[in-house]
Scaffold this active site. Structure first.
Site, PDB file in Angstrom:
ATOM      1  CE  LYS A   1      -3.790  -2.296  -0.140  1.00  0.00           C
ATOM      2  NZ  LYS A   1      -3.173  -3.555  -0.523  1.00  0.00           N
TER       3      LYS A   1
ATOM      4  CD  GLU B   1      -5.022   6.007   3.221  1.00  0.00           C
ATOM      5  OE1 GLU B   1      -4.196   5.829   2.307  1.00  0.00           O
ATOM      6  OE2 GLU B   1      -6.079   5.338   3.323  1.00  0.00           O
TER       7      GLU B   1
ATOM      8  CD  GLU C   1     -11.409  -1.331  -4.100  1.00  0.00           C
ATOM      9  OE1 GLU C   1     -11.407  -0.977  -2.908  1.00  0.00           O
ATOM     10  OE2 GLU C   1     -11.776  -2.453  -4.477  1.00  0.00           O
TER      11      GLU C   1
ATOM     12  N   GLY D   1      -8.523  -6.315   0.657  1.00  0.00           N
ATOM     13  CA  GLY D   1      -9.800  -6.978   0.831  1.00  0.00           C
ATOM     14  C   GLY D   1     -10.519  -6.594   2.107  1.00  0.00           C
TER      15      GLY D   1
ATOM     16  CD  GLU E   1      -7.572  -2.058  -1.591  1.00  0.00           C
ATOM     17  OE1 GLU E   1      -6.594  -2.364  -0.901  1.00  0.00           O
ATOM     18  OE2 GLU E   1      -8.654  -2.665  -1.545  1.00  0.00           O
TER      19      GLU E   1
ATOM     20  CG  ASN F   1      -8.840  -4.649  -5.338  1.00  0.00           C
ATOM     21  OD1 ASN F   1      -9.917  -4.143  -5.119  1.00  0.00           O
ATOM     22  ND2 ASN F   1      -7.986  -4.903  -4.348  1.00  0.00           N
TER      23      ASN F   1
ATOM     24  NE  ARG G   1      -8.719  -9.314  -5.285  1.00  0.00           N
ATOM     25  CZ  ARG G   1      -9.920  -8.819  -5.044  1.00  0.00           C
ATOM     26  NH1 ARG G   1     -10.901  -8.991  -5.935  1.00  0.00           N
ATOM     27  NH2 ARG G   1     -10.176  -8.134  -3.939  1.00  0.00           N
TER      28      ARG G   1
ATOM     29  CG  HIS H   1     -15.371   1.810  -1.596  1.00  0.00           C
ATOM     30  ND1 HIS H   1     -14.458   1.348  -0.678  1.00  0.00           N
ATOM     31  CD2 HIS H   1     -15.000   1.274  -2.783  1.00  0.00           C
ATOM     32  CE1 HIS H   1     -13.591   0.556  -1.285  1.00  0.00           C
ATOM     33  NE2 HIS H   1     -13.904   0.501  -2.564  1.00  0.00           N
TER      34      HIS H   1
ATOM     35  CB  VAL I   1     -16.597 -10.218  -5.560  1.00  0.00           C
ATOM     36  CG1 VAL I   1     -17.965 -10.838  -5.290  1.00  0.00           C
ATOM     37  CG2 VAL I   1     -15.504 -11.020  -4.865  1.00  0.00           C
TER      38      VAL I   1
END
Length: 445
Positions: free
Chosen positions: A112, A196, A271, A160, A284, A286, A288, A204, A291
């Site tokens: 991060k 932070e 995000e 996550g 951050e 992701n 990948r 979000h 979901v």
């Protein structure tokens, strides 16, 4: 293609492999021997006992499974080893294609502190934070004095929604710091943490990107993931409601710039936290499949699993910026084996009387079937219900219909919570903030 995952995402990948004419091999633990993914795949291979550390996150076991079955590619799905640079590198060392980004990018965005620095260098706005990891209680207090309260203590290797603690008062800082370090050491084998600025009532928002190895990067629109419990997403929708068009365009533009600045390749998600005054800050990335990817698929008509595979085998994106513009509205709810009325306590049991919703505008991604035994070893996700429509109002009405139709006896789910959420005036208006799930505690069926 070896599918290095389980549950609904393994079923999802198997289906795309079949559409592409690729033979699928599902790697499964002892607990998942009777899973739907195993039944649907062309082949299956046992990789170890139920605990994930001895099966789904056991790198030698997965590489051996590839060698045993002749698989020359691996799709890691989401969770488990999907963001493990060591696994991606190990695949490359033995000539197996890892369907995802390079180990370098996974490692960069998985740290991060390094991710913040990379995004800041690429012109992406970041929240005020400590200058790298904080070492000891004294340094934590010094950094907190510069950042101000509330703040959040985050694991450098976290992700996550795990490995973080919110701190509202100076006297709570040191206990939160020590607790987060201990948690990070257990979960990520890395106890480094940083501080932070915390935005308590933000939104979000995330942006999906696709990037090929020829330098082409496109965004596929944004998703609102504000409905969360314990930093874990419960509901996602796209487009994000009550988000101004100028801010929407800015977020999409910044995400593409961030991906271009690091030379990213594959599917990825940026995000952001958006404050009440409309300022977005990077949280951050992701590296990948998410979901919540189905709502982007429903709005664009693209199969993101398919494009991850095509990019991994060297194909160029046949479309450029502006060629794929999402349309309509899509909402996804996560049906988890948990009891929202009992502080989100987990649930296990044998599924009985299963009825999955259907009809116009409804998609269900699930691995459930009558008689399925929900195991205690893994994530609680049972199904994702996705409702689409030309407008948000239509999509929400269809979601309400789907939740009324859904039935899953034998295990407690959070379906009642989702119906309560749909009736909440704040959610219905589209102008909601983080913390909305907690405000709807103890929902009634």
């Amino acid at each position: 293609m070896l599918v290095g995952n389980r549950g609904e995402i393994a079923v999802r990948i198997v289906r795309t492999c079949r559409d592409l004419g690729i033979e699928s091999v599902v790697a499964h633990s002892t607990a998942d021997r009777g899973s739907l993914a195993v039944e649907l795949a062309d082949r299956a291979v046992h990789i170890g006992p139920a605990p994930a550390r001895r099966s789904y996150t056991n790198i030698p076991a997965l590489l051996y499974a590839c060698a045993k079955t002749g698989a020359d590619a691996v799709h890691p799905g989401c969770g488990f080893l999907s963001e493990d640079p060591l696994f991606a590198a190990a695949c490359g060392e033995v000539g197996i294609t890892f369907v995802g980004p390079s180990p370098k990018h996974i490692a960069l965005m998985g740290n991060k502190v390094d991710a913040r620095a990379a995004m800041r260098a690429g012109g992406v706005p970041v929240l005020p934070a400590s200058d790298g990891p904080v070492d000891g209680a004294y340094e934590a207090r010094q950094a907190a004095g510069d950042i101000g309260y509330p703040l959040i203590v985050k694991a450098v290797a976290g992700g996550g929604g795990r490995g973080m603690r919110v701190v509202h008062r100076p006297e709570d800082l040191v206990p939160a710091y020590e607790d987060t370090r201990a948690t990070a050491r257990t979960l990520f084998q890395d106890d480094r943490v940083y501080l932070e600025r915390y935005v308590p009532r933000g939104r979000h928002i995330e942006v999906q990107v696709l990037a090929d190895s020829f330098g082409n990067v496109i965004d596929l629109g944004e998703r609102d993931c504000t409905v969360q419990r314990r930093h874990q997403k419960l509901v996602e929708e796209s487009p994000a409601p009550s988000l101004g068009d100028d801010l929407r365009r800015r977020l999409r533009r910044v995400a593409v710039a961030g991906a271009e600045s690091i030379g990213y390749v594959s599917a990825g998600t940026f995000e952001f936290i958006v404050t009440d005054d409309g300022e977005p800050y990077f949280i951050e990335m992701n590296t990948r499949l998410q979901v919540e990817h189905p709502i982007t698929e429903e709005r664009t008509g693209l199969d993101l699993v398919e494009w991850m595979i095509r990019i991994a085998r060297g194909e160029a994106l046949p479309f450029g910026p502006g060629d794929v513009e999402p349309s309509g509205h899509a909402v996804e709810v996560r049906i988890n084996a948990e009891d929202a009325g009992r502080d989100w306590a987990g649930s296990t049991g044998r599924v009985r009387g299963l009825r999955l919703p259907a009809g116009p505008g409804i998609r269900v991604d699930s691995h459930l079937y009558d008689g399925y035994e929900v195991p205690p070893f893994y994530d609680s996700l049972l199904a994702k219900i996705i409702a689409t429509g030309p407008t948000r109002e239509v999509a929400l009405r269809r979601m309400d219909r789907a939740l009324r139709e859904f039935r899953c006896d034998g295990v407690v789910t959070n379906a009642a919570f989702h119906r309560t959420l749909l009736r909440d005036p704040g959610f219905a208006s589209g102008d909601y903030r983080l913390g909305i799930a907690e405000s709807l505690c103890s929902p009634q069926p």
